[in-house]
Design an enzyme around this catalytic site. Structure first.
Site, mmCIF file in Angstrom:
data_model
loop_
_atom_site.group_PDB
_atom_site.id
_atom_site.type_symbol
_atom_site.label_atom_id
_atom_site.label_comp_id
_atom_site.label_asym_id
_atom_site.label_seq_id
_atom_site.Cartn_x
_atom_site.Cartn_y
_atom_site.Cartn_z
ATOM 1 N N PHE A 483 -2.415 -11.223 82.228
ATOM 2 C CA PHE A 483 -2.293 -12.676 82.069
ATOM 3 C C PHE A 483 -0.843 -13.047 82.394
ATOM 4 C CE2 PHE A 483 -5.774 -11.578 79.175
ATOM 5 C CZ PHE A 483 -6.737 -12.498 79.531
ATOM 6 N N PHE A 488 1.636 -11.502 79.166
ATOM 7 C CA PHE A 488 1.173 -10.249 78.573
ATOM 8 C C PHE A 488 -0.061 -9.720 79.304
ATOM 9 C CE2 PHE A 488 -1.677 -13.197 76.473
ATOM 10 C CZ PHE A 488 -2.860 -12.468 76.319
ATOM 11 N N GLU A 490 -3.696 -7.514 78.448
ATOM 12 C CA GLU A 490 -4.548 -6.976 77.383
ATOM 13 C C GLU A 490 -5.098 -5.620 77.816
ATOM 14 O OE1 GLU A 490 -8.270 -8.962 76.758
ATOM 15 O OE2 GLU A 490 -8.696 -7.794 74.961
ATOM 16 N N ILE A 491 -4.914 -4.620 76.955
ATOM 17 C CA ILE A 491 -5.524 -3.318 77.220
ATOM 18 C C ILE A 491 -6.910 -3.365 76.583
ATOM 19 C CG2 ILE A 491 -5.437 -0.868 76.664
ATOM 20 C CD1 ILE A 491 -2.440 -1.034 77.007
ATOM 21 N N VAL A 492 -7.907 -3.211 77.407
ATOM 22 C CA VAL A 492 -9.269 -3.408 76.923
ATOM 23 C C VAL A 492 -9.910 -2.084 76.495
ATOM 24 C CG1 VAL A 492 -11.477 -4.474 77.468
ATOM 25 C CG2 VAL A 492 -9.421 -5.332 78.536
ATOM 26 N N CYS A 494 -9.329 2.294 76.634
ATOM 27 C CA CYS A 494 -8.416 3.393 76.971
ATOM 28 C C CYS A 494 -9.100 4.679 76.519
ATOM 29 C CB CYS A 494 -7.101 3.160 76.225
ATOM 30 S SG CYS A 494 -6.044 4.583 76.160
ATOM 31 N N ALA A 495 -9.275 5.606 77.421
ATOM 32 C CA ALA A 495 -9.940 6.852 77.010
ATOM 33 C C ALA A 495 -9.665 7.974 77.993
ATOM 34 C CB ALA A 495 -11.446 6.639 76.902
ATOM 35 N N GLY A 504 -1.775 15.553 76.967
ATOM 36 C CA GLY A 504 -0.685 14.710 77.448
ATOM 37 C C GLY A 504 -1.131 13.677 78.471
ATOM 38 N N LEU A 526 -0.930 -6.098 74.735
ATOM 39 C CA LEU A 526 -1.640 -6.337 73.478
ATOM 40 C C LEU A 526 -2.937 -5.558 73.547
ATOM 41 C CD1 LEU A 526 -1.243 -10.197 72.980
ATOM 42 C CD2 LEU A 526 -0.044 -8.385 71.745
ATOM 43 N N ILE A 557 -7.487 -13.404 74.514
ATOM 44 C CA ILE A 557 -7.994 -12.035 74.411
ATOM 45 C C ILE A 557 -9.148 -11.954 73.432
ATOM 46 C CG2 ILE A 557 -5.753 -11.050 75.021
ATOM 47 C CD1 ILE A 557 -5.436 -10.130 72.190
ATOM 48 N N TYR A 560 -11.794 -7.964 68.413
ATOM 49 C CA TYR A 560 -12.779 -6.931 68.102
ATOM 50 C C TYR A 560 -12.843 -6.707 66.597
ATOM 51 C CZ TYR A 560 -12.679 -5.843 73.064
ATOM 52 O OH TYR A 560 -12.771 -5.915 74.421
HETATM 53 N N1 ACO Z 1 -5.112 9.570 66.430
HETATM 54 C C1 ACO Z 1 -3.856 9.963 66.252
HETATM 55 N N2 ACO Z 1 -3.115 10.550 67.183
HETATM 56 C C2 ACO Z 1 -3.716 10.777 68.370
HETATM 57 C C3 ACO Z 1 -5.040 10.420 68.650
HETATM 58 C C4 ACO Z 1 -5.738 9.785 67.607
HETATM 59 N N3 ACO Z 1 -6.992 9.412 67.772
HETATM 60 N N4 ACO Z 1 -5.329 10.798 69.909
HETATM 61 C C5 ACO Z 1 -4.221 11.361 70.415
HETATM 62 N N5 ACO Z 1 -3.269 11.343 69.482
HETATM 63 C C6 ACO Z 1 -1.923 11.826 69.582
HETATM 64 C C7 ACO Z 1 -1.817 13.220 70.160
HETATM 65 O O1 ACO Z 1 -1.920 14.200 69.156
HETATM 66 C C8 ACO Z 1 -0.449 13.174 70.761
HETATM 67 O O2 ACO Z 1 0.528 13.298 69.769
HETATM 68 P P1 ACO Z 1 1.802 14.277 69.918
HETATM 69 O O3 ACO Z 1 2.496 13.826 71.159
HETATM 70 O O4 ACO Z 1 2.582 14.045 68.692
HETATM 71 O O5 ACO Z 1 1.235 15.636 70.033
HETATM 72 C C9 ACO Z 1 -0.364 11.746 71.284
HETATM 73 O O6 ACO Z 1 -1.282 10.988 70.525
HETATM 74 C C10 ACO Z 1 -0.735 11.623 72.722
HETATM 75 O O7 ACO Z 1 -1.670 12.566 73.097
HETATM 76 P P2 ACO Z 1 -2.178 12.688 74.578
HETATM 77 O O8 ACO Z 1 -2.621 14.100 74.817
HETATM 78 O O9 ACO Z 1 -1.175 12.146 75.489
HETATM 79 O O10 ACO Z 1 -3.428 11.721 74.573
HETATM 80 P P3 ACO Z 1 -4.921 12.032 75.007
HETATM 81 O O11 ACO Z 1 -4.945 12.528 76.414
HETATM 82 O O12 ACO Z 1 -5.606 12.828 74.026
HETATM 83 O O13 ACO Z 1 -5.506 10.550 75.021
HETATM 84 C C11 ACO Z 1 -6.783 8.979 73.743
HETATM 85 C C12 ACO Z 1 -5.482 9.773 73.853
HETATM 86 C C13 ACO Z 1 -6.920 8.094 74.953
HETATM 87 C C14 ACO Z 1 -6.748 8.107 72.515
HETATM 88 C C15 ACO Z 1 -7.934 10.007 73.695
HETATM 89 O O14 ACO Z 1 -7.762 10.812 72.579
HETATM 90 C C16 ACO Z 1 -9.307 9.368 73.640
HETATM 91 O O15 ACO Z 1 -9.912 9.119 74.664
HETATM 92 N N6 ACO Z 1 -9.851 9.151 72.472
HETATM 93 C C17 ACO Z 1 -11.186 8.598 72.309
HETATM 94 C C18 ACO Z 1 -11.280 7.172 72.755
HETATM 95 C C19 ACO Z 1 -10.367 6.259 71.964
HETATM 96 O O16 ACO Z 1 -10.274 6.346 70.770
HETATM 97 N N7 ACO Z 1 -9.717 5.338 72.696
HETATM 98 C C20 ACO Z 1 -8.902 4.309 72.141
HETATM 99 C C21 ACO Z 1 -9.724 3.218 71.627
HETATM 100 S S1 ACO Z 1 -8.896 1.737 71.404
HETATM 101 C C22 ACO Z 1 -8.901 0.965 72.888
HETATM 102 O O17 ACO Z 1 -9.480 1.452 73.821
HETATM 103 C C23 ACO Z 1 -8.161 -0.317 73.071
#
Ligand code: ACO
Length: 750
Positions: A483, A488, A490-492, A494-495, A504, A526, A557, A560
């Site tokens: 926007f 800003f 909006e991150i909708v 992320c996975a 990582g 946001l 936005i 949820y």
């Molecule tokens: N809770 C707490 N910490 C977390 C989580 C979590 N659910 N997931 C990852 N982390 C931490 C990791 O341990 C790491 O910490 P460190 O650097 O201290 O070791 C840090 O976050 C980053 O880790 P990455 O390896 O870079 O992240 P990853 O590749 O695992 O991706 C993600 C993170 C996208 C959240 C993934 O775990 C995922 O797909 N989860 C399921 C879907 C999800 O929950 N998505 C977010 C929903 S909200 C939204 O989409 C707006």
């Protein structure tokens, strides 16, 4: 991260020995033997230069008008026994008869060459050079099948014929002369190297320069696709613009490679971003493909450079080539990047060890308390030695979360692309496959989101997705909606797919997204984070304390249920994907500095025992040996130990400063739009609004921190602005006022 969509191609000039330029050829005439022709013409020219004068006259007579008295209109002598077409100099007899009549006008050969009687040998040879170019172009015109190319060859043929008749220099009568766009491709690539790699140690920077040079060489010998080939491949492209550039390229760069009587220019010097954009995607794809195919033929010393570094270099450059706001194409990039002080080295030019590095120049004003630059450079030299930090050690238990992902990207194992659906043109098959892949990853990882909803947003043209690709498959992504008017994004969604999590990738994805947004000048994210992801978002710099005013995002936005709104403010001066490396280096520097200091201090004092005896706090200066380490309190003055007292004193001073009549330039962070390149020159920006926020969040635990920030404001201002500017004067006056105020408050001695 731009989309690479090319299927058809121009022609690479890659050579088996590893990206060395191959022989040139005429555009679109691969079958006409133009490359070989170039060598043949050179041989013919040499032979002709050595032939006797009558033979030269015969050759020139063919292209000279009849000078016989009367109104003879014949514009070229024709032999009674015509030589084979095209004429073969090597097969003709040396006996030339100036009395031989012309088949066309009956006047003698001598009548056609009277104007050459007193012409020097040198001039004769020049004209003969043009003759051979004319003959070569004649064959090109006949063999060429592409209508646009044929037309250009024919115009050049006529031009050269005319210059023989008039004994002039071939001058292209184009409406505009080169350069056709500024900055040139060469300058842009040069800027790119400086923009992205000036922080690297000199050895690595040298490697990058080598890559840049190699890339520029490739463009200079690249065979552009013809306008009709391009029309088929990219139907929505600016066809007229491409054709104009193609014609210019043939006339000024390509044909002169084998017809040297025409003035020749390098493609990279006379064309700019537009031409580069039209070839880059295809070129990148083909160069990488060819490098892979020829990998066994590459000399060992070139293998890593071409197979490992080159792909990464091209991906990074691609982003800048297609970005709408990349600073490397700005006309004033050099002035801004160098602050008008540091000499810029052209690609391939070796930097002398004594030369100052961009952004490290010694002339930069130093702030009280800064560590001497010499010392830092000395320490840097020890820690940036690749032998000192082997790559594998980066993957130790202490390495940053995104380190492995960064290395994988550098090696070409993973790729990042910003993609999206479009209603204007059909996205190519690969993009559609990736979008489907993303929809799958999001659906699996976010089971509480309705699948239809995910599909709708991923395929909605207003949404984009930064996708992470491994082995051609989508393994993660961040779907977002920008926007710009509201400031800003909006991150909708992320996975990352389950078996690739916690490696990582999530961090590296977010870092790429941050850099993408800095380029597009949106500095706030946001998102509604679900309860399991709050930890992840916190680690990426998000917080529940939202910086964007509510009025800006309410109604924009989606809300949820059960999710927490989190925000992240981006700092445009941070190179996020490299941030952890930079921090690591900074830590190394500090460690080394401490080690050095420790080595200087011989005396070992017994440990402090007062704490065991119940003492809770002692003044720092009372620690035995502490002063010998070089520690000293900043200035002399009252260090306010009571945090509340310190807070209210600093608050009063800040209030006074902000109300001062010369404070107006420093009230808010400098806007990029108002001060071009500011954030490339100023590494540590500071302003009174940021200071107020810091004060409010109790960041200023000592007067030293507060004074250092204030000092930054003045030093930055004097660094960026010329002394005669109003800003510079405001900085001086406000600084004076500030010091009066802190003296009054007893924070430094009067
Ligand atoms: N809770 C707490 N910490 C977390 C989580 C979590 N659910 N997931 C990852 N982390 C931490 C990791 O341990 C790491 O910490 P460190 O650097 O201290 O070791 C840090 O976050 C980053 O880790 P990455 O390896 O870079 O992240 P990853 O590749 O695992 O991706 C993600 C993170 C996208 C959240 C993934 O775990 C995922 O797909 N989860 C399921 C879907 C999800 O929950 N998505 C977010 C929903 S909200 C939204 O989409 C707006």
């Amino acid at each position: 991260m731009a989309d690479s969509a090319g299927i058809q191609q121009g022609s690479p000039a890659i050579g088996a020995a590893g990206l060395v330029p191959a022989a040139p050829g005429a555009g679109g005439t691969e079958g006409s033997g133009a490359a070989g022709g170039s060598a043949r013409i050179a041989v013919k020219k040499a032979q002709l230069r050595c032939s006797p004068r009558p033979k030269k006259l015969e050759k020139l007579g063919v292209y000279s008008s009849c000078k016989a008295e009367g109104a003879c209109k014949c514009n070229g002598w024709k032999s009674q026994n015509p030589p084979p077409t095209p004429p073969r100099t090597d097969q003709q007899s040396n006996t030339v008869n100036l009395q031989e009549p012309c088949r066309s006008c009956s006047h003698t050969l001598g009548d056609h060459v009277t104007h050459l009687e007193n012409v020097s040998e040198e001039e004769m040879n020049r004209l003969l050079g043009i003759v051979l170019d004319v003959e070569y172009l004649y064959t090109c015109v006949h063999k060429e099948e592409d209508a646009d190319t044929k037309q250009v060859y024919f115009s050049l043929f006529k031009l050269l014929r005319k210059s023989i008749l008039q004994m002039g220099k071939p001058m292209l009568e184009a409406q505009e002369s080169p350069p056709f766009e500024k900055p040139s491709i060469e300058q842009g690539v040069n800027n790119f190297v400086q923009y992205k790699f000036s922080h690297l140690p000199s050895k690595e920077r040298q490697t990058i320069m080598e890559l840049a040079k190699m890339f520029l060489n490739q463009i200079n010998y690249w065979q552009l696709e013809t306008p009709s080939q391009r029309r088929q491949r990219v139907p929505n492209d600016d066809a007229a613009g491409y054709k104009a550039n193609y014609t210019r390229w043939l006339c000024y760069c390509n044909v002169p490679q084998f017809c040297d009587s025409l003035p020749r220019y390098e493609t990279t010097q006379i064309f700019g971003r537009t031409l580069l954009r039209s070839v880059f995607t295809v070129m990148r794809k083909q160069l990488l493909e060819q490098a892979r195919q020829e990998k066994d033929k590459l000399p060992p010393e070139k293998r890593t450079l071409i197979l490992t570094h080159f792909p990464k270099f091209l991906s990074m450059l691609e982003e800048e080539v297609y970005s709408h706001s990349s600073p490397i194409w700005s006309q004033d990039f050099l002035a801004v990047a160098s602050g008008g002080q540091v000499p810029i080295h052209t690609v391939g030019e070796k930097r002398k060890p004594s030369d100052p590095l961009p952004h490290e120049e010694n002339k930069r004003p130093r702030v009280v308390g800064d560590i001497p630059m010499d010392l830092i450079n000395e320490v840097m030299a020890t820690i940036t030695d690749p032998a000192a930090i082997p790559e594998t050690s980066l993957l130790s238990a202490h390495s940053a979360r995104d380190e492995a992902a960064r290395l994988e990207e550098r090696r070409g194992v993973i790729e990042f692309h910003v993609i999206g659906n479009s209603l204007n043109h059909k996205p190519n098959k690969r993009i559609l496959m990736w979008l489907v892949g993303l929809q799958n990853v999001f659906s699996h990882q976010l089971p509480r989101m309705p699948k239809e909803y995910i599909t709708r947003l991923v395929f909605d043209p207003k949404h984009k997705t930064l996708s992470l690709i491994k082995d051609g498959r989508v393994i993660g992504g961040i779907c977002f909606r920008m926007f710009p008017s509201q400031g800003f994004t909006e991150i909708v969604f992320c996975a990352v797919t389950s078996n690739e999590q916690v490696k990582g990738y999530g961090t590296h994805l977010m870092n790429h997204l941050k850099e993408y947004h800095i380029k597009h000048e949106i500095l706030n994210f946001l998102t509604y984070a679900d309860e399991y992801a709050i930890g992840y978002f916190k680690k990426q710099g998000f917080s529940k304390d939202i910086k964007v005013p509510k009025a800006k995002y309410v109604g924009y936005i989606k809300d949820y249920e059960g999710a927490t709104l989190m925000g992240c403010e981006l700092n445009p001066s941070i190179p996020y994907t490299e941030f952890s490396v930079i921090i690591k280096k900074q830590k190394e520097i500090i460690k080394k500095l401490i080690e050095r200091k420790q080595a200087q201090i011989r005396k070992v004092y017994p440990g402090l025992s007062c704490f065991k005896e119940g003492v809770r706090q002692i003044p720092i200066e009372s620690i035995p040996g502490i002063r010998e380490t070089g520690w000293k309190p900043v200035g002399k003055g009252k260090e306010l130990k009571d945090p509340d007292q310190l807070y209210s004193t600093l608050k009063t001073i800040l209030q006074h400063v902000k109300s001062h009549q010369n404070a107006w330039p420093f009230m808010e962070p400098v806007k990029k739009t108002e001060a071009p390149g500011y954030y490339q020159v100023i590494r540590f920006p500071m302003d009174l609004k940021t200071m107020s926020e810091r004060l409010k969040s109790r960041y200023y635990t000592t007067r030293k921190l507060f004074m250092a920030d204030m000092q930054r404001i003045f030093t930055n201002c004097r660094e960026y602005n010329p002394p005669e500017s109003e800003y510079y004067k405001c900085a001086n006056l406000l600084e004076k006022f500030f010091y009066t105020k802190i003296k009054e408050a007893g924070l430094i001695e009067k």
